[in-house]
Design a protein around this motif. Structure first.
Motif, short mmCIF file in Angstrom:
data_model
loop_
_atom_site.label_atom_id
_atom_site.label_comp_id
_atom_site.label_asym_id
_atom_site.label_seq_id
_atom_site.Cartn_x
_atom_site.Cartn_y
_atom_site.Cartn_z
N UNK A 50 0.79 -1.11 -0.27
CA UNK A 50 -0.53 -0.22 0.28
C UNK A 50 0.97 1.41 0.60
N UNK A 51 0.55 2.70 -1.08
CA UNK A 51 1.15 3.91 -0.74
C UNK A 51 0.13 4.61 -1.18
N UNK A 52 0.26 5.49 0.13
CA UNK A 52 -1.08 5.95 0.05
C UNK A 52 -0.63 7.22 -0.18
N UNK A 53 -1.13 8.76 -1.10
CA UNK A 53 -0.68 9.29 -1.53
C UNK A 53 -1.54 10.52 -1.53
N UNK A 54 -0.47 11.85 -1.04
CA UNK A 54 -1.18 12.48 -0.25
C UNK A 54 -0.85 14.08 -1.61
N UNK A 55 -2.05 14.94 -2.15
CA UNK A 55 -1.40 16.26 -2.98
C UNK A 55 -1.21 16.73 -1.34
N UNK A 56 -0.12 18.09 -2.22
CA UNK A 56 0.18 18.70 -0.62
C UNK A 56 0.94 20.02 -1.59
N UNK A 57 0.90 21.44 -1.21
CA UNK A 57 1.63 22.15 -1.37
C UNK A 57 3.24 22.10 -1.38
N UNK A 58 3.64 21.72 -0.51
CA UNK A 58 4.90 21.21 0.32
C UNK A 58 5.16 20.18 0.21
N UNK A 59 4.91 19.37 -1.00
CA UNK A 59 5.65 17.81 -0.15
C UNK A 59 6.56 17.69 0.30
N UNK A 60 7.87 18.45 0.31
CA UNK A 60 9.41 17.60 0.55
C UNK A 60 8.62 18.34 2.29
N UNK A 61 8.01 19.77 2.91
CA UNK A 61 7.90 19.61 4.16
C UNK A 61 6.74 18.91 4.71
N UNK A 62 5.56 18.81 4.01
CA UNK A 62 4.95 17.54 4.78
C UNK A 62 4.99 16.58 4.79
N UNK A 63 6.05 16.01 4.39
CA UNK A 63 6.52 14.43 4.52
C UNK A 63 7.12 14.65 5.63
N UNK A 64 8.54 15.84 6.15
CA UNK A 64 8.81 15.61 7.34
C UNK A 64 8.10 15.87 8.65
N UNK A 122 5.12 14.81 8.67
CA UNK A 122 4.41 13.62 8.78
C UNK A 122 5.55 12.32 9.26
N UNK A 123 6.40 12.38 8.99
CA UNK A 123 7.52 11.51 8.76
C UNK A 123 7.14 12.05 10.91
N UNK A 124 7.72 13.13 11.36
CA UNK A 124 7.63 13.60 12.63
C UNK A 124 6.86 12.60 13.39
N UNK A 125 5.00 13.34 12.98
CA UNK A 125 4.10 12.18 13.82
C UNK A 125 4.55 11.50 14.00
N UNK A 126 4.44 10.84 13.27
CA UNK A 126 3.84 9.65 13.04
C UNK A 126 4.99 7.95 13.45
N UNK A 127 6.09 9.30 13.50
CA UNK A 127 7.42 8.18 14.05
C UNK A 127 8.03 7.66 13.03
N UNK A 128 7.92 8.06 12.17
CA UNK A 128 8.48 7.28 11.06
C UNK A 128 9.84 8.04 10.00
N UNK A 129 10.46 7.65 8.88
CA UNK A 129 11.27 8.42 8.40
C UNK A 129 10.72 8.28 7.11
N UNK A 130 11.69 9.76 6.27
CA UNK A 130 11.67 9.89 5.50
C UNK A 130 12.59 9.52 4.14
N UNK A 141 8.31 13.66 -1.94
CA UNK A 141 9.22 12.44 -1.01
C UNK A 141 7.66 11.90 -0.12
N UNK A 142 8.24 11.20 0.33
CA UNK A 142 7.80 9.60 0.70
C UNK A 142 8.62 8.96 1.78
N UNK A 143 7.48 8.97 3.25
CA UNK A 143 7.51 8.14 4.32
C UNK A 143 7.50 6.87 4.51
N UNK A 144 7.91 6.03 5.44
CA UNK A 144 7.82 4.78 6.09
C UNK A 144 8.33 4.49 6.69
#
Length: 156
Positions: A13-27, A29-37, A72-75
């Motif tokens: 599963x890959x969830x795609x999220x539309x965003x204005x600033x994808x790299x900043x939003x990936x950063x 969400x990585x913090x919020x979920x404790x995942x990694x960019x 940018x992706x996070x996992x």
């Protein structure tokens, strides 16, 4: 139910999220979920431009690193899900701003949830830049509705 058919492998599963600033939003969400960019291979990106497979407009710099503009992706952190099909969230740029409520949202389900831990986690997310926009209750279950920095709703 049994069948003679071979069992098909499950999809990753890959969830795609539309965003204005994808790299900043990936950063974020990585913090919020404790995942990694996911780290993008700068040498590969530069080589693709040098060989004419990509152009200078396809790349940008984020936090001092050359990255693809396309997102940018996070996992989950390495080792938490050894499958190559582990979940992944891809943040991709779109030109328009978010204007209406999400049709899909995320429920963050923290491990060992209790009221004290949830309150601490709520404060952590607010400190990262989430905005509290509501709350809900169904029987014994309660949740808080939040938005990420770009206005995407999620629940805790």
């Amino acid at each position: 139910m049994t069948t003679d058919r071979a069992v098909e492998p499950a999809y990753g599963l890959q969830l795609c999220v539309d965003s204005a600033q994808p790299h900043d939003l990936a950063d974020w969400w990585a913090q919020a979920l404790r995942w990694e960019v996911e780290v993008q291979d700068e040498d590969f990106i530069r080589r693709m431009v040098a060989e004419g497979h990509a152009s200078a407009s396809d790349i940008t710099t984020h936090r001092g690193r050359v990255v693809w503009v396309a997102g940018a992706a996070i996992a989950p952190p390495a080792g938490t899900a050894p499958s190559p099909n582990r979940p992944r969230i891809l943040f991709q740029p779109v030109p328009e701003a978010k204007t209406v409520k999400n049709r899909v949202h995320w429920d963050l389900r923290e491990p060992g949830s209790d009221d004290d831990r949830r309150a601490v986690e709520l404060q952590r997310l607010l400190g990262l830049g989430a905005t509290q926009v509501g709350s809900g209750r169904q029987g014994p279950w309660t949740w808080t509705v939040l938005q990420d920095p770009e206005g995407n709703e999620f629940c805790l």
